[in-house]
Design an enzyme around this catalytic site. Structure first.
Site, PDB file in Angstrom:
ATOM      1  N   CYS A  12       0.837  -1.007   0.211  1.00  0.00           N
ATOM      2  CA  CYS A  12      -0.128  -0.004   0.485  1.00  0.00           C
ATOM      3  C   CYS A  12       1.255   1.070  -0.433  1.00  0.00           C
ATOM      4  O   CYS A  12       2.112   1.201   0.268  1.00  0.00           O
ATOM      5  CB  CYS A  12      -1.293  -0.014   1.192  1.00  0.00           C
ATOM      6  SG  CYS A  12      -0.061  -0.346   2.369  1.00  0.00           S
ATOM      7  N   GLU A 124      -0.368  -0.839  15.586  1.00  0.00           N
ATOM      8  CA  GLU A 124      -0.444   0.469  15.334  1.00  0.00           C
ATOM      9  C   GLU A 124      -1.981   1.068  16.158  1.00  0.00           C
ATOM     10  O   GLU A 124      -1.937   2.019  16.838  1.00  0.00           O
ATOM     11  CB  GLU A 124      -1.584   0.647  14.195  1.00  0.00           C
ATOM     12  CG  GLU A 124      -2.732   1.884  12.918  1.00  0.00           C
ATOM     13  CD  GLU A 124      -3.066   1.775  12.573  1.00  0.00           C
ATOM     14  OE1 GLU A 124      -2.958   0.830  10.823  1.00  0.00           O
ATOM     15  OE2 GLU A 124      -4.540   1.461  12.584  1.00  0.00           O
ATOM     16  N   THR A 160      -6.837   1.286  10.583  1.00  0.00           N
ATOM     17  CA  THR A 160      -6.626   1.479   9.465  1.00  0.00           C
ATOM     18  C   THR A 160      -6.725   0.352   8.551  1.00  0.00           C
ATOM     19  O   THR A 160      -7.682   0.561   7.979  1.00  0.00           O
ATOM     20  CB  THR A 160      -5.118   2.848   8.780  1.00  0.00           C
ATOM     21  OG1 THR A 160      -4.221   1.407   9.319  1.00  0.00           O
ATOM     22  CG2 THR A 160      -4.879   3.505   9.380  1.00  0.00           C
ATOM     23  N   CYS A 188      -8.763   2.878   6.070  1.00  0.00           N
ATOM     24  CA  CYS A 188      -7.463   3.618   5.076  1.00  0.00           C
ATOM     25  C   CYS A 188      -8.323   3.197   3.237  1.00  0.00           C
ATOM     26  O   CYS A 188      -8.698   1.766   3.015  1.00  0.00           O
ATOM     27  CB  CYS A 188      -6.731   4.106   5.171  1.00  0.00           C
ATOM     28  SG  CYS A 188      -5.421   2.545   4.382  1.00  0.00           S
TER      29      CYS A 188
HETATM   30  S1  SF4 Z   1      -3.353   3.544   6.290  1.00  0.00           S
HETATM   31 FE1  SF4 Z   1      -3.383   2.223   4.665  1.00  0.00          FE
HETATM   32  S2  SF4 Z   1      -2.028   2.972   3.329  1.00  0.00           S
HETATM   33 FE2  SF4 Z   1      -1.255   3.256   5.400  1.00  0.00          FE
HETATM   34  S3  SF4 Z   1       0.197   1.467   6.228  1.00  0.00           S
HETATM   35 FE3  SF4 Z   1      -1.577   1.387   7.042  1.00  0.00          FE
HETATM   36  S4  SF4 Z   1      -2.784   0.060   5.093  1.00  0.00           S
HETATM   37 FE4  SF4 Z   1      -0.873   1.313   4.353  1.00  0.00          FE
END
Ligand code: SF4
Length: 202
Positions: A12, A124, A160, A188
């Site tokens: 991505c 994350e 995300t 995202c």
């Molecule tokens: S938020 Fe989306 S674009 Fe950003 S690292 Fe994660 S998966 Fe990839």
């Protein structure tokens, strides 16, 4: 074996960007370190190591040089620790993750109960919660959503890469848990496109 490629696949935007930033750091003078592997791909991590970019677990493992923050992001204390040590910081936190971190912070600052949809132990999700003083309630399924207490004001932030299908059904439940529900749909685009492609293929 027949291999069918989904319409949307591969790295991505956020991961590509982080790997590019790590490669740039490798070309500069001095040693560079990533806080955790930059990507879940041993070949890429190995190629970066050959260029002098090593993964470490903690800021304390770095004596000097450049510290690269990967796309999952980290909490504010890590930036402070790096600054105190005089490290050069390359911040490859994906901008979508940064937004989720700031949204979580704003929910807490506005005095709302923060609910984070995501995996408790995912780096994350941990980083998002750290920007909200670790005050978020992390849930990842409908059952946990049902168990939440009714509160006056609730703000929701989402990992995300969370499933948009699960997101919809959990939000239906959370709508009954607060009269004032503010939802930050921080899933995202890359994730949504890949999930849709997977459904199309299936
Ligand atoms: S938020 Fe989306 S674009 Fe950003 S690292 Fe994660 S998966 Fe990839």
């Amino acid at each position: 074996m027949e291999i069918i490629l989904a319409k949307n696949h591969g790295f991505c935007y956020g991961v590509k960007r982080a790997v590019e930033m790590a490669n740039e750091a490798a070309n500069n003078d001095g040693k560079s370190y990533t806080l955790g592997p930059i990507i879940h791909n041993p070949q890429v991590v190995g190629r970066l190591e050959d260029k002098g970019v090593s993964p470490v677990q903690e800021v304390s493992d770095i004596a000097e040089g450049t510290m690269i923050i990967r796309s999952h992001g980290v909490g504010p204390a890590i930036y402070e620790e790096a600054e105190e040590k005089g490290l050069h910081v390359v911040d490859a936190t994906c901008p979508h993750v940064k937004k989720a971190q700031q949204d979580a912070k704003s929910v807490i600052n506005e005095g709302m109960t923060l609910v984070i949809l995501g995996e408790k132990n995912h780096p994350e999700v941990k980083s998002i919660n750290l920007w909200a003083n670790n005050e978020g309630i992390i849930i990842e399924d409908e059952e946990s959503a049902q168990k939440l207490q009714v509160v006056e004001k609730m703000g929701v932030v989402v990992q995300t890469t969370f499933s948009q299908f699960k997101f919809n059904s959990i939000i239906d439940i959370l709508e009954k848990k607060s009269k004032n529900l503010k939802v930050f749909k921080t899933i995202c685009n890359a994730t949504q496109e890949r999930q849709n492609s997977a459904v199309d293929l299936a």
